[in-house]
Design a protein around this motif. Structure first.
Motif, PDB file in Angstrom:
ATOM      1  N   VAL A  82       0.598  -1.209   0.187  1.00  0.00           N
ATOM      2  CA  VAL A  82      -0.279  -0.323  -0.101  1.00  0.00           C
ATOM      3  C   VAL A  82       1.003   0.974  -0.239  1.00  0.00           C
ATOM      4  N   GLY A  83       0.486   1.904  -1.018  1.00  0.00           N
ATOM      5  CA  GLY A  83       1.022   3.626  -1.194  1.00  0.00           C
ATOM      6  C   GLY A  83       0.510   4.472   0.072  1.00  0.00           C
ATOM      7  N   ILE A  84       1.107   4.990   0.405  1.00  0.00           N
ATOM      8  CA  ILE A  84       0.265   5.790   0.909  1.00  0.00           C
ATOM      9  C   ILE A  84       0.271   7.462   0.952  1.00  0.00           C
ATOM     10  N   GLY A  85      -0.681   8.769   0.730  1.00  0.00           N
ATOM     11  CA  GLY A  85      -0.455   9.989   0.811  1.00  0.00           C
ATOM     12  C   GLY A  85      -0.646  10.716   1.407  1.00  0.00           C
ATOM     13  N   PHE A  86      -0.678  11.816   2.877  1.00  0.00           N
ATOM     14  CA  PHE A  86      -1.665  11.888   4.215  1.00  0.00           C
ATOM     15  C   PHE A  86      -1.413  13.085   4.219  1.00  0.00           C
ATOM     16  N   HIS A  87      -2.197  14.065   4.348  1.00  0.00           N
ATOM     17  CA  HIS A  87      -2.436  15.600   5.056  1.00  0.00           C
ATOM     18  C   HIS A  87      -1.556  15.158   7.003  1.00  0.00           C
ATOM     19  N   ASP A  88      -0.673  15.845   7.331  1.00  0.00           N
ATOM     20  CA  ASP A  88      -0.467  16.063   8.506  1.00  0.00           C
ATOM     21  C   ASP A  88      -1.026  15.704  10.063  1.00  0.00           C
ATOM     22  N   ALA A 130      -3.291  -9.919   3.893  1.00  0.00           N
ATOM     23  CA  ALA A 130      -2.477  -9.791   2.847  1.00  0.00           C
ATOM     24  C   ALA A 130      -1.389  -8.936   2.464  1.00  0.00           C
ATOM     25  N   ILE A 131      -1.409  -7.620   2.910  1.00  0.00           N
ATOM     26  CA  ILE A 131      -0.290  -6.536   3.097  1.00  0.00           C
ATOM     27  C   ILE A 131       1.432  -6.705   3.515  1.00  0.00           C
ATOM     28  N   LYS A 132       2.203  -6.400   2.353  1.00  0.00           N
ATOM     29  CA  LYS A 132       3.223  -6.755   2.967  1.00  0.00           C
ATOM     30  C   LYS A 132       4.119  -5.776   3.644  1.00  0.00           C
ATOM     31  N   ALA A 133       3.678  -4.454   3.178  1.00  0.00           N
ATOM     32  CA  ALA A 133       4.139  -3.202   3.406  1.00  0.00           C
ATOM     33  C   ALA A 133       3.256  -1.858   3.422  1.00  0.00           C
ATOM     34  N   ILE A 134       3.457  -0.866   3.963  1.00  0.00           N
ATOM     35  CA  ILE A 134       3.039   0.156   3.367  1.00  0.00           C
ATOM     36  C   ILE A 134       4.083   1.391   3.392  1.00  0.00           C
ATOM     37  N   ALA A 135       4.211   1.978   2.595  1.00  0.00           N
ATOM     38  CA  ALA A 135       5.115   2.576   1.692  1.00  0.00           C
ATOM     39  C   ALA A 135       4.668   4.007   2.128  1.00  0.00           C
ATOM     40  N   THR A 136       5.503   5.130   2.157  1.00  0.00           N
ATOM     41  CA  THR A 136       5.162   6.832   1.705  1.00  0.00           C
ATOM     42  C   THR A 136       6.748   7.395   2.080  1.00  0.00           C
ATOM     43  N   LEU A 137       6.426   8.625   2.587  1.00  0.00           N
ATOM     44  CA  LEU A 137       7.655   9.416   2.425  1.00  0.00           C
ATOM     45  C   LEU A 137       8.520   8.565   3.834  1.00  0.00           C
ATOM     46  N   ARG A 138      10.062   9.454   3.130  1.00  0.00           N
ATOM     47  CA  ARG A 138      10.751   8.822   4.413  1.00  0.00           C
ATOM     48  C   ARG A 138      10.257   9.957   5.895  1.00  0.00           C
ATOM     49  N   ARG A 139      10.442  11.265   5.287  1.00  0.00           N
ATOM     50  CA  ARG A 139       9.908  11.780   6.611  1.00  0.00           C
ATOM     51  C   ARG A 139       8.863  11.608   7.441  1.00  0.00           C
ATOM     52  N   LYS A 140       8.041  11.461   6.942  1.00  0.00           N
ATOM     53  CA  LYS A 140       5.988  11.044   7.467  1.00  0.00           C
ATOM     54  C   LYS A 140       6.407   9.051   8.442  1.00  0.00           C
ATOM     55  N   VAL A 141       7.141   7.804   7.919  1.00  0.00           N
ATOM     56  CA  VAL A 141       7.040   6.997   9.092  1.00  0.00           C
ATOM     57  C   VAL A 141       6.876   7.103  10.781  1.00  0.00           C
ATOM     58  N   GLN A 142       7.380   7.607  11.196  1.00  0.00           N
ATOM     59  CA  GLN A 142       6.964   8.161  12.841  1.00  0.00           C
ATOM     60  C   GLN A 142       6.170   9.155  13.027  1.00  0.00           C
ATOM     61  N   ASP A 165       4.465  12.915  -8.924  1.00  0.00           N
ATOM     62  CA  ASP A 165       3.329  13.144  -9.623  1.00  0.00           C
ATOM     63  C   ASP A 165       2.454  12.653  -8.493  1.00  0.00           C
ATOM     64  N   SER A 166       2.243  11.946  -8.077  1.00  0.00           N
ATOM     65  CA  SER A 166       1.182  10.838  -7.795  1.00  0.00           C
ATOM     66  C   SER A 166       2.070   9.982  -6.780  1.00  0.00           C
ATOM     67  N   LEU A 167       2.336  10.072  -4.825  1.00  0.00           N
ATOM     68  CA  LEU A 167       2.787   9.896  -4.216  1.00  0.00           C
ATOM     69  C   LEU A 167       2.736   8.830  -3.633  1.00  0.00           C
ATOM     70  N   SER A 168       1.772   8.238  -3.237  1.00  0.00           N
ATOM     71  CA  SER A 168       0.654   6.591  -3.456  1.00  0.00           C
ATOM     72  C   SER A 168       1.308   5.920  -4.372  1.00  0.00           C
ATOM     73  N   GLU A 169       0.988   5.783  -5.544  1.00  0.00           N
ATOM     74  CA  GLU A 169       0.858   4.684  -6.497  1.00  0.00           C
ATOM     75  C   GLU A 169       2.986   4.808  -6.933  1.00  0.00           C
ATOM     76  N   GLN A 170       3.334   6.291  -6.629  1.00  0.00           N
ATOM     77  CA  GLN A 170       4.838   6.012  -6.837  1.00  0.00           C
ATOM     78  C   GLN A 170       5.509   5.023  -5.019  1.00  0.00           C
ATOM     79  N   ALA A 171       4.843   4.811  -4.773  1.00  0.00           N
ATOM     80  CA  ALA A 171       5.584   4.819  -3.520  1.00  0.00           C
ATOM     81  C   ALA A 171       5.333   2.880  -3.532  1.00  0.00           C
TER      82      ALA A 171
END
Length: 579
Positions: free
Chosen positions: A219-225, A249-261, A303-309
């Motif tokens: 899953v790629g995810i982008g979100f407002h803080d 079935a989800i192996k991992a969730i991917a996003t911006l590095r600065r948002k992992v915490q 272009d698209s954070l969620s798709e690219q992640a």
């Protein structure tokens, strides 16, 4: 008690699965535990006391009782609650004749540890689980090994019983899942006809079926803080439901590095028990997305954070393009599921079990399959006799390596053994040369080289710079070997010569004559035959006498340099210390 192998040199054999506690009631039991302690140095040893087991029950993974089985049954009966949470319980009689995995045979690992201990003691393991007795795959262990999550687990015992009674099950397998099904399980195309489902899809009703879920979704995810973590969690679940796929079935969730915490990501990690992968804007820009957002691109240049992640994390294909909700965006990628194999390239040392490393023993004991040259396999037979063995003759290194990689590619844990150290004229090189499947995890387990072993027997000849040269011309032309030999001798290296003679090759006289052009006739020479193996012999002589000794393929020759001398029947090379 059966006479077990002498492993007194093995000092640090840890068990991967957690804490081990040995419990005894008599001095006889304690003495038996002392034989096992070198292999499990981190294990706790306790004398049985009132309420002791109560305090240990939830804190440890393995409880090993050295006493009568009846005593143990009375102690643990009221503590047994859930086979997925209870510790493994083993019983060993005080003579060490039998090892009994009493509880937690499969999921808790009692059977595995019992087999290990019985091998170390030379004892008989007493296993009563049906799947082991009738050599039928234990489905819970199979799923665990492949990393499948299980849906409708309460039906697993009845499905296992059906396999035991009928010798056959039907399985529906997603096309993106590439596995070898266990013996007796046949694949069908219709999920309705299947007993087990191997898929990341959500089925309307499982009824009496069991579903094994591969983790192959990202899953790629982008979100407002400022978005609410609970809202994101609920929204994700509803979106996955609409897609007909399982959150398991989800192996991992991917996003911006600065948002992992961020609390949103932390909340998802805890709820879904998945990996979190963070990437920089620069890394994400290199991935081509399906859709684009001018707002996102203006803000972070993507272009698209969620798709690219999702695409970057998976290396797979997008099966659900970005879906925009209030303050959060999801995208879903899928990758083909293949079991991740493990290949240990194990150095077994010179051949004496006292000189094999704890890490080597641990790798061999973990393995499903052990592959090697017949002579080497025989040297370690006491610790691998319960394993599947694939034994080859001499000069079949390529075949051995190919078979090891094939076995590992099927998802098995495999050890390919190499005498001495696998990185010194050993199997490590050919394994990496042939390695193409990136799903195989290869780990090199170092060992004591024959070079070190031979040197230790004759003194301290390798204290300064030295050169190691194999005299075998099977893979290297003699002209190149001779050139290296001359240059190393001219440079005044101590020389270690391996594989000096074979049935079809005898150049000992020629080698002596070459070396005498650069070294004095009285240069000390050590000749070591079968270092630390049965029939081990060694001699210390001079270069001029080299050809007067029994030299074979299994002989190591050490030729000194100008600083090498004989002292108290030992060969010593001076490093130049002043004293």
């Amino acid at each position: 008690m059966g006479k077990g192998p002498n492993f007194m040199g093995i000092k640090n054999m840890k068990h991967d699965k957690g804490n081990i506690v040995f419990i005894y009631i008599s001095d006889r039991g304690y003495k038996l535990i002392e034989k096992l302690r070198p292999f499990y140095p981190n294990a706790n040893v306790r004398r049985l006391e009132p309420k002791l087991v109560d305090s240990l029950w939830k804190q440890n993974n393995f409880l090993i009782f050295v006493m009568a089985t009846g005593i143990v049954v009375r102690i643990i009966a009221r503590l047994l609650h859930d086979k997925e949470k209870d510790p493994a319980v083993l019983v060993i009689d005080e003579k060490g004749n039998f090892v009994i995995p009493l509880c937690g045979g499969h999921l808790a690992g009692a059977n595995h540890l019992a087999n290990e201990i019985s091998t170390l003691l030379g004892a008989q393991v007493v296993i009563s689980t049906s799947s082991d007795l009738w050599e039928v795959e234990a489905l819970d262990l199979w799923a665990k090994k492949l990393g499948f999550r299980i849906i409708n687990k309460s039906k697993l015992p009845s499905i296992q019983e059906k396999l035991l009674n009928n010798g056959k099950l039907l399985a529906f397998v997603d096309k993106k899942v590439h596995i070898n099904l266990p013996k007796g399980i046949e694949e069908v195309e219709d999920p309705e006809k299947a007993d087990i489902l191997i898929s990341n899809r959500k089925f309307v009703s499982l009824e009496s079926k069991v579903q094994f879920v591969p983790q192959n979704l990202f899953v790629g995810i982008g979100f407002h803080d400022l978005v609410n973590p609970e809202y994101v969690k609920v929204t994700l679940q509803k979106w996955l439901d609409s897609l007909g796929v399982l959150p398991e079935a989800i192996k991992a969730i991917a996003t911006l590095r600065r948002k992992v915490q961020h609390p949103v990501i932390v909340s998802l990690k805890e709820a879904l028990k998945v990996e979190i992968l963070g990437y920089s804007e620069e890394e994400l820009r290199k991935v081509k997305s399906v859709s684009s957002s001018d707002k996102v691109k203006k803000a972070i240049g993507i272009d698209s954070l969620s798709e690219q992640a999702a695409l970057l994390a998976s290396g797979g294909v997008l099966i659900a393009p970005k879906r925009v909700f209030d303050h959060v965006t999801f995208a879903l990628a899928e990758v083909a599921f293949r079991p991740k194999g493990k290949l240990y390239v194990v150095g077994i040392g010179p051949g004496d079990l006292e000189l094999i490393t704890p890490q080597a023993v641990k790798a061999l004991r973990e393995s499903d399959v052990v592959i090697g040259y017949s002579t080497y396999v025989k040297l370690i037979e006491p610790i691998i006799k319960d394993k599947k063995l694939l034994v080859y003759g001499m000069t079949h290194e390529v075949e051995r390596a190919k078979r090891a990689l094939e076995e590992a590619a099927s998802g098995k844990i495999v050890s390919i053994v190499s005498a001495g150290d696998p990185g010194v004229y050993g199997m490590a090189g050919i394994v990496f040369e042939l390695l193409e499947d990136h799903t195989i995890d290869v780990e090199i387990i170092p060992g004591i080289s024959s070079i070190n072993a031979a040197a230790s027997l004759v003194g301290a000849p390798l204290i300064g710079d030295f050169s190691v040269i194999s005299l075998s011309d099977r893979l290297v032309p003699w002209e190149l070997i001779e050139d290296r030999l001359r240059k190393a001798a001219a440079a005044d290296f101590v020389l270690v010569l391996l594989n000096p003679r074979s049935k079809n090759r005898d150049r000992i006289k020629e080698i002596k004559e070459i070396l005498l052009q650069y070294k004095k006739p009285n240069t000390p020479v050590a000749i070591v035959k079968k270092a630390y193996r049965e029939g081990c012999k060694f001699w210390i002589t001079s270069l001029v006498e080299l050809e007067n000794y029994p030299i074979e393929m299994d002989t190591t020759i050490i030729v000194g340099n100008s600083q090498t001398f004989i002292k108290k029947s030992k060969m010593v090379t001076s490093r130049g210390y002043k004293y």
